[in-house]
Design a protein around this motif. Structure first.
Motif, PDB file in Angstrom:
ATOM      1  N   LEU A  18      -0.114  -3.401  -3.729  1.00 39.90           N
ATOM      2  CA  LEU A  18       1.255  -3.532  -3.221  1.00 39.90           C
ATOM      3  C   LEU A  18       2.258  -3.800  -4.342  1.00 39.90           C
ATOM      4  CD1 LEU A  18       0.655  -5.610   0.037  1.00 39.90           C
ATOM      5  CD2 LEU A  18       1.286  -3.187  -0.138  1.00 39.90           C
ATOM      6  N   ALA A  19       1.804  -4.376  -5.428  1.00 40.75           N
ATOM      7  CA  ALA A  19       2.680  -4.647  -6.567  1.00 40.75           C
ATOM      8  C   ALA A  19       3.245  -3.361  -7.157  1.00 40.75           C
ATOM      9  CB  ALA A  19       1.936  -5.439  -7.640  1.00 40.75           C
ATOM     10  N   THR A  71       0.544  -0.102   6.731  1.00 37.50           N
ATOM     11  CA  THR A  71       0.953   1.258   7.077  1.00 37.50           C
ATOM     12  C   THR A  71       2.036   1.838   6.180  1.00 37.50           C
ATOM     13  OG1 THR A  71       2.534   0.447   8.713  1.00 37.50           O
ATOM     14  CG2 THR A  71       0.305   0.948   9.490  1.00 37.50           C
ATOM     15  N   GLY A  72       2.713   1.034   5.385  1.00 41.49           N
ATOM     16  CA  GLY A  72       3.706   1.580   4.473  1.00 41.49           C
ATOM     17  C   GLY A  72       4.913   0.685   4.321  1.00 41.49           C
ATOM     18  N   PRO A  73       5.774   1.028   3.368  1.00 41.95           N
ATOM     19  CA  PRO A  73       6.954   0.211   3.098  1.00 41.95           C
ATOM     20  C   PRO A  73       8.054   0.442   4.128  1.00 41.95           C
ATOM     21  CG  PRO A  73       6.950   2.107   1.653  1.00 41.95           C
ATOM     22  CD  PRO A  73       5.673   2.167   2.446  1.00 41.95           C
ATOM     23  N   ARG A  82      17.788  -7.072   4.423  1.00 38.74           N
ATOM     24  CA  ARG A  82      17.563  -8.407   3.861  1.00 38.74           C
ATOM     25  C   ARG A  82      16.162  -8.579   3.270  1.00 38.74           C
ATOM     26  NH1 ARG A  82      16.716  -8.671   9.195  1.00 38.74           N
ATOM     27  NH2 ARG A  82      15.110 -10.028   9.987  1.00 38.74           N
ATOM     28  N   ALA A  83      15.240  -7.660   3.591  1.00 35.48           N
ATOM     29  CA  ALA A  83      13.893  -7.773   3.033  1.00 35.48           C
ATOM     30  C   ALA A  83      13.241  -6.401   2.944  1.00 35.48           C
ATOM     31  CB  ALA A  83      13.036  -8.699   3.894  1.00 35.48           C
ATOM     32  N   LEU A  84      12.502  -6.213   1.863  1.00 34.80           N
ATOM     33  CA  LEU A  84      11.646  -5.044   1.704  1.00 34.80           C
ATOM     34  C   LEU A  84      10.241  -5.508   2.047  1.00 34.80           C
ATOM     35  CD1 LEU A  84      11.439  -2.091   0.715  1.00 34.80           C
ATOM     36  CD2 LEU A  84      10.859  -3.020  -1.524  1.00 34.80           C
ATOM     37  N   VAL A  85       9.573  -4.798   2.941  1.00 36.32           N
ATOM     38  CA  VAL A  85       8.271  -5.239   3.443  1.00 36.32           C
ATOM     39  C   VAL A  85       7.266  -4.099   3.408  1.00 36.32           C
ATOM     40  CG1 VAL A  85       9.382  -6.924   4.982  1.00 36.32           C
ATOM     41  CG2 VAL A  85       8.732  -4.681   5.878  1.00 36.32           C
ATOM     42  N   ALA A  86       5.995  -4.482   3.473  1.00 36.49           N
ATOM     43  CA  ALA A  86       4.911  -3.541   3.738  1.00 36.49           C
ATOM     44  C   ALA A  86       4.505  -3.806   5.180  1.00 36.49           C
ATOM     45  CB  ALA A  86       3.746  -3.770   2.784  1.00 36.49           C
ATOM     46  N   LYS A  87       4.696  -2.822   6.029  1.00 39.86           N
ATOM     47  CA  LYS A  87       4.376  -2.996   7.442  1.00 39.86           C
ATOM     48  C   LYS A  87       2.866  -3.051   7.648  1.00 39.86           C
ATOM     49  CE  LYS A  87       6.739  -0.631  10.434  1.00 39.86           C
ATOM     50  NZ  LYS A  87       7.446   0.441  11.149  1.00 39.86           N
TER      51      LYS A  87
END
Length: 177
Positions: A18-19, A71-73, A82-87
């Motif tokens: 994920l990095a 499943t993806g970003p 407000r946030a970037l996430v990995a679902k």
């Protein structure tokens, strides 16, 4: 008063994968890889007695281990990201575990969670990132990463009020069995 939450830890090898999403987005404060997790239930700043009650109740959870699939970003916040996430795929196993944590938190005297559970790993907190920049970033970096791991336990974390999340301390670990 400790600030507590329950979560599934992200294994080191998944965190390193994920990095690869780090960088390339102005206004992003990237979360340290060692602090990646999937929050199940935020308990908040609670008194010691409530914390002990919650920890005891969590020890009563009996659920089998299960697969977690990323499943993806994506981004949270819509027009004001407000946030970037990995679902994380909302499998029945993770939804049922989270629902049980919600019930136990309420049994410990905490108010109901007002937000709908959307499992994810927070990768970055966004400040002044334009929706266009986030959309462009996701367009370039998007696509399912094809990552999965077996959740063998959940943890009770404590955190300090800080910028960007972390450091988090595992106060208790509960095996899934």
């Amino acid at each position: 008063m400790p600030r507590l939450f329950t979560a599934i830890e992200v294994p080191d090898e998944i965190g390193l994968a994920l990095a690869g999403y780090r960088g390339g987005l102005s206004g992003a404060r990237w979360i340290d890889v060692e602090n990646y997790h999937i929050t199940l239930r935020f308990l908040g700043d609670i008194d010691e007695e409530t914390a002990q009650e919650a920890a005891y109740l969590l020890g009563q959870v009996r659920r089998p281990p299960f697969e977690v699939t990323i499943t993806g970003p994506d981004a949270f916040g819509g027009g004001r990201p407000r946030a970037l996430v990995a679902k994380v795929s909302p499998s029945p196993a993770i939804l049922e575990l989270q629902a049980e944590h919600e019930r136990l938190a309420r049994r410990a005297g905490l108010p109901a969670e007002s937000r709908k559970f959307a499992p994810h790993v927070t990768l970055a907190r966004l400040r002044d990132a334009s929706p266009r920049a986030v959309a462009d970033y996701l367009g370039l970096r998007g696509g399912p990463p094809g990552l999965s791991f077996r959740a063998e336990q959940f943890v009770l974390y404590s955190s300090r009020d800080s910028v960007g999340g972390g450091p988090y301390v595992v106060e208790a670990a509960y095996p899934l069995r």
